[in-house]
Design a protein around this motif. Structure first.
Motif, mmCIF file in Angstrom:
data_model
loop_
_atom_site.group_PDB
_atom_site.id
_atom_site.type_symbol
_atom_site.label_atom_id
_atom_site.label_comp_id
_atom_site.label_asym_id
_atom_site.label_seq_id
_atom_site.Cartn_x
_atom_site.Cartn_y
_atom_site.Cartn_z
ATOM 1 N N LEU A 160 0.826 -1.208 0.000
ATOM 2 C CA LEU A 160 0.000 0.000 0.000
ATOM 3 C C LEU A 160 0.860 1.258 0.000
ATOM 4 C CD1 LEU A 160 -2.691 1.590 0.373
ATOM 5 C CD2 LEU A 160 -2.370 1.295 2.848
ATOM 6 N N VAL A 161 1.898 1.282 0.825
ATOM 7 C CA VAL A 161 2.743 2.467 0.930
ATOM 8 C C VAL A 161 3.550 2.669 -0.347
ATOM 9 C CG1 VAL A 161 4.667 3.530 2.175
ATOM 10 C CG2 VAL A 161 2.851 2.370 3.441
ATOM 11 N N ILE A 162 4.101 1.588 -0.889
ATOM 12 C CA ILE A 162 4.877 1.707 -2.118
ATOM 13 C C ILE A 162 3.986 2.190 -3.267
ATOM 14 C CG2 ILE A 162 6.205 0.431 -3.847
ATOM 15 C CD1 ILE A 162 7.311 -1.266 -1.570
ATOM 16 N N ALA A 163 2.757 1.663 -3.343
ATOM 17 C CA ALA A 163 1.837 2.103 -4.401
ATOM 18 C C ALA A 163 1.508 3.580 -4.261
ATOM 19 C CB ALA A 163 0.556 1.270 -4.355
ATOM 20 N N ARG A 164 1.263 4.025 -3.040
ATOM 21 C CA ARG A 164 0.952 5.442 -2.826
ATOM 22 C C ARG A 164 2.156 6.323 -3.174
ATOM 23 N NH1 ARG A 164 -3.435 8.822 -2.772
ATOM 24 N NH2 ARG A 164 -3.060 10.610 -1.417
ATOM 25 N N LEU A 165 3.344 5.887 -2.799
ATOM 26 C CA LEU A 165 4.541 6.652 -3.138
ATOM 27 C C LEU A 165 4.743 6.712 -4.650
ATOM 28 C CD1 LEU A 165 7.028 5.401 -0.402
ATOM 29 C CD2 LEU A 165 5.994 7.676 -0.560
ATOM 30 N N GLN A 166 4.511 5.596 -5.331
ATOM 31 C CA GLN A 166 4.635 5.604 -6.791
ATOM 32 C C GLN A 166 3.633 6.560 -7.415
ATOM 33 O OE1 GLN A 166 4.252 1.479 -7.916
ATOM 34 N NE2 GLN A 166 6.445 1.100 -7.707
ATOM 35 N N GLN A 167 2.432 6.619 -6.832
ATOM 36 C CA GLN A 167 1.412 7.524 -7.345
ATOM 37 C C GLN A 167 1.813 8.981 -7.135
ATOM 38 O OE1 GLN A 167 -2.243 7.933 -5.081
ATOM 39 N NE2 GLN A 167 -3.487 7.806 -6.932
ATOM 40 N N ARG A 168 2.449 9.274 -6.014
ATOM 41 C CA ARG A 168 2.751 10.661 -5.670
ATOM 42 C C ARG A 168 4.132 11.123 -6.141
ATOM 43 N NH1 ARG A 168 -1.868 13.086 -3.853
ATOM 44 N NH2 ARG A 168 -0.700 14.431 -2.463
ATOM 45 N N LEU A 169 5.092 10.187 -6.203
ATOM 46 C CA LEU A 169 6.462 10.535 -6.576
ATOM 47 C C LEU A 169 6.837 10.067 -7.975
ATOM 48 C CD1 LEU A 169 8.639 9.738 -3.420
ATOM 49 C CD2 LEU A 169 8.485 11.944 -4.570
ATOM 50 N N GLY A 170 6.130 9.045 -8.457
ATOM 51 C CA GLY A 170 6.538 8.368 -9.680
ATOM 52 C C GLY A 170 7.297 7.104 -9.330
ATOM 53 N N ALA A 171 7.192 6.100 -10.185
ATOM 54 C CA ALA A 171 7.795 4.799 -9.894
ATOM 55 C C ALA A 171 9.308 4.874 -9.803
ATOM 56 C CB ALA A 171 7.374 3.785 -10.958
ATOM 57 N N GLY A 172 9.934 5.613 -10.733
ATOM 58 C CA GLY A 172 11.387 5.690 -10.748
ATOM 59 C C GLY A 172 11.944 6.343 -9.502
ATOM 60 N N ARG A 173 11.401 7.498 -9.139
ATOM 61 C CA ARG A 173 11.896 8.192 -7.954
ATOM 62 C C ARG A 173 11.637 7.367 -6.696
ATOM 63 N NH1 ARG A 173 10.522 13.332 -10.505
ATOM 64 N NH2 ARG A 173 12.297 14.748 -10.425
ATOM 65 N N THR A 174 10.480 6.710 -6.637
ATOM 66 C CA THR A 174 10.166 5.907 -5.457
ATOM 67 C C THR A 174 11.197 4.810 -5.257
ATOM 68 O OG1 THR A 174 7.789 6.339 -5.559
ATOM 69 C CG2 THR A 174 8.482 4.322 -4.449
#
Length: 257
Positions: free
Chosen positions: A144-158
């Motif tokens: 859940l946290v990784i998905a939210r970070l990918q949504q907010r930061l982008g997959a590469g930056r996350t």
């Protein structure tokens, strides 16, 4: 709530993570308090916005209080911990009004997860974001946290942030879109109040619908069924009054109905 200050201030619900001697590290009672916010907002239709910040001005939140991990000896304890945290974060994502995070200093580990669950994040220049567990505790983050970070930061930056166990400065987080605005400390409180006033003046059902779609997209992907929310908004008294006021060039006071 022990360690979480909750104050109703007009249309604003103010939440303060208050464990300053440990850089606002989050304890179980603080998590329990955060879990109560969804119901508080649902029951009080006068609340238009929630603001979340850390006490003391030195940190937003330095993750979960590590003392709570001292007796962990099995994988199942870790799984249960992550289930509990996921329930808190999911509840925050379901809060019907906008949630504004105000970050001074570090927002790391669970603090990063809380910031990611805010709809808007404002930060001071000294704020940093990260989850450096790969070089500290050796635990991990739930999907859940990784998905939210990918949504907010982008997959590469996350992935870069997590795999290097680094800390991202607020300036870079702003470029990524995670941080809405970087504000000097001396101007922070005034600017936050301006932002909250703008949100409070907007149509509550419109904001709630956008939040709900954002949550559904995170859960299900872009092709979500949103007709129930669309029908509620277009059938509302606010929408009917908004059309009339717009055509008549008049101001409107939103009811949230």
């Amino acid at each position: 709530m022990s360690g979480l200050e909750i104050e109703r201030d007009g249309a604003i619900l103010r939440l303060t993570l208050s464990n300053p001697e440990r850089r606002n590290a989050i304890t179980w009672p603080m998590y329990d308090g955060l879990s109560s916010v969804e119901a508080l907002v649902a029951e009080d239709r006068g609340i238009r916005v929630v603001v979340l910040r850390g006490a003391g001005g030195k940190a937003f939140a330095a993750g979960t209080d590590i003392r709570q991990f001292a007796d962990f000896t099995t994988g199942e304890q870790g799984v249960e911990y992550e289930r509990r945290i996921a329930a808190v974060l999911t509840s925050l994502l379901r809060v019907r009004v906008p949630v504004v995070g105000v970050v001074q200093g570090p927002a790391v580990g669970a603090g990063l997860a809380l910031a990611a669950c805010c709809d808007l994040v404002v930060a001071t220049p000294d704020a940093v974001f990260g989850a450096p567990v790969a070089r500290t505790l050796g635990n991990t983050l739930p999907p859940l946290v990784i998905a939210r970070l990918q949504q907010r930061l982008g997959a590469g930056r996350t992935m870069a942030l997590l795999l290097t166990a680094g800390l991202m400065p607020s300036s870079e987080a702003a470029i990524a879109g995670f941080v809405t605005e970087v504000i000097e400390r001396e101007d922070l409180d005034e600017r936050v109040e301006q932002l909250l006033a703008v949100i409070c003046a907007n149509a509550p059902l419109t904001l709630a619908s956008m939040k709900e779609f954002d949550r559904r997209i995170l859960r299900d992907g872009a092709f979500v069924d949103g007709e129930d929310v669309l029908a509620e908004v277009y059938a509302s008294r606010d929408f009917q009054a908004g059309v009339k006021a717009f055509l008549a060039h008049e101001d409107i006071e939103w009811e949230g109905r």
